[in-house]
Scaffold this active site. Structure first.
Site, PDB file in Angstrom:
ATOM      1  CG  ASP A 102      38.042  39.867  39.192  1.00 31.60           C
ATOM      2  OD1 ASP A 102      39.064  39.199  38.989  1.00 31.60           O
ATOM      3  OD2 ASP A 102      37.992  40.816  39.999  1.00 31.60           O
ATOM      4  CE1 TYR A 151      45.005  40.298  42.536  1.00 32.41           C
ATOM      5  CE2 TYR A 151      46.263  38.310  42.093  1.00 32.41           C
ATOM      6  CZ  TYR A 151      45.056  38.962  42.182  1.00 32.41           C
ATOM      7  OH  TYR A 151      43.883  38.288  41.936  1.00 32.41           O
ATOM      8  CE1 TYR A 232      42.130  41.078  45.084  1.00 38.20           C
ATOM      9  CE2 TYR A 232      41.572  43.406  44.820  1.00 38.20           C
ATOM     10  CZ  TYR A 232      41.738  42.145  44.280  1.00 38.20           C
ATOM     11  OH  TYR A 232      41.516  41.940  42.935  1.00 38.20           O
ATOM     12  CG  HIS A 296      40.716  37.883  34.533  1.00 29.32           C
ATOM     13  ND1 HIS A 296      40.367  36.840  35.367  1.00 29.32           N
ATOM     14  CD2 HIS A 296      40.322  39.017  35.172  1.00 29.32           C
ATOM     15  CE1 HIS A 296      39.802  37.323  36.467  1.00 29.32           C
ATOM     16  NE2 HIS A 296      39.766  38.633  36.369  1.00 29.32           N
TER      17      HIS A 296
END
Length: 320
Positions: A102, A151, A232, A296
């Protein structure tokens, strides 16, 4: 040698970083993603250390027992890679095998791009190398494709996701984020927060227990979500800073692993990109593994298969 995972903190790149380590031999660095901890690698730590490797799994900047600077500008890929280069220096290791999942995969890709001299081989999971767009900032590009309900779009505003998450207990938040089982991208309907749109399954999958989820929840209750969300919030700053590396290839020997049920696999052309020529042109020394019926959090869900893929890859590099 004691058959336990050892924990300590090391000073690196201006922060204190918590690491879990076990075993002796060539160094394998395990880099977790969102919203995870060193604990996400529990199966790999045991297996790889038992097979002759010195395994080190940090809590990344902003997570768990590692320092969590407040401002998003302290979470660029340069900070994150810098933390790991400093960790290698603290461990007196010239190079390591690097395994990332990830966000940890993104960090591992860029560690291989910035400092290939320190990466002996790379195993990246779930997130392929995503080259910098020459024309669009990252968040702008994501909004064009997925909209404001995506998201990553919602995570941009400081405090917004934290406030939404706070409506739930921490175990529920972990279940919503880690046990997503849907096709396509995580997009909330208009006017709805992403955490509210995610459903909680009444039953847990076989790869995680209530006790393990509670461990995550307890750590996030201590540290909060701002550090992880700042990854992010630094994406556009990354875009600005990465311009000098535009078009550069990753030459490190690489294995990429993804599940065919991963929510990212079927969205925004990812499957075609992984299977097509562009990915391989950017990462010439690449092997791709697509695991059937895997989601995932593949290093937990399909622990033994992932372990075998990592071990076989490391063995070929050691023999070469």
């Amino acid at each position: 040698m004691e058959d336990v995972v050892k924990h300590r903190k090391v000073r690196t790149n201006g922060i204190w970083m918590h690491i879990a380590e076990k075993g002796e031999g060539p160094l394998v660095l395990l880099i977790h993603g969102f919203p995870e901890l060193w604990f996400s690698w529990r199966h790999q730590i045991e297996y790889l250390s038992n097979n002759g490797y010195h395994v080190v799994a940090p809590d990344m900047r902003g997570y768990g027992d590692t320092d969590s600077p407040l401002h998003p500008s302290s979470y660029t890929l340069f900070h994150l890679v810098g933390d790991l280069i400093g960790l290698l220096d603290e461990l007196n290791q010239e190079e390591a095998f690097v395994v990332g999942h990830d966000w940890g995969a993104a960090v591992a890709w860029y560690m291989s791009l910035f400092r290939p001299d320190r990466v002996r081989g790379l195993v990246a999971m779930s997130i392929p190398y995503q080259p910098r767009s020459p024309n669009y900032k990252t968040v702008e590009a994501l909004r064009k494709v997925f909209g404001d309900g995506y998201y990553m779009s919602q995570f941009q505003e400081q405090g917004r996701a934290e406030k939404a998450f706070a409506r739930y207990d921490y175990v529920t938040v972990m279940k919503k984020l880690m046990l997503v089982d849907k096709d396509g991208a995580m997009i909330a309907p208009p006017g709805v927060e992403i955490i509210d749109s995610l459903q909680v399954s009444p039953t847990l999958p076989s790869w995680i227990t209530e006790e393990e989820l509670q461990l995550y929840a307890d750590k996030f209750q201590e540290s909060g979500f701002t550090g992880p969300l700042n990854y992010y919030r630094a994406m556009d700053l990354n875009w600005e800073l990465l311009a000098p590396w535009q078009g550069l290839k990753i030459e490190v020997p690489t294995k990429f692993i993804i599940g065919d049920k991963d929510i990212g696999y079927h969205s925004a052309g990812t499957k075609d990109y992984i299977e097509g020529p562009v990915f391989r042109s950017l990462v010439p020394n690449l092997e791709v593994v697509v695991m059937a019926n895997a989601h995932h959090y593949i290093q937990m869900e399909r622990a033994q298969e992932v372990n075998d893929e990592i071990l076989s890859f490391l063995a070929t590099l050691i023999q070469s």
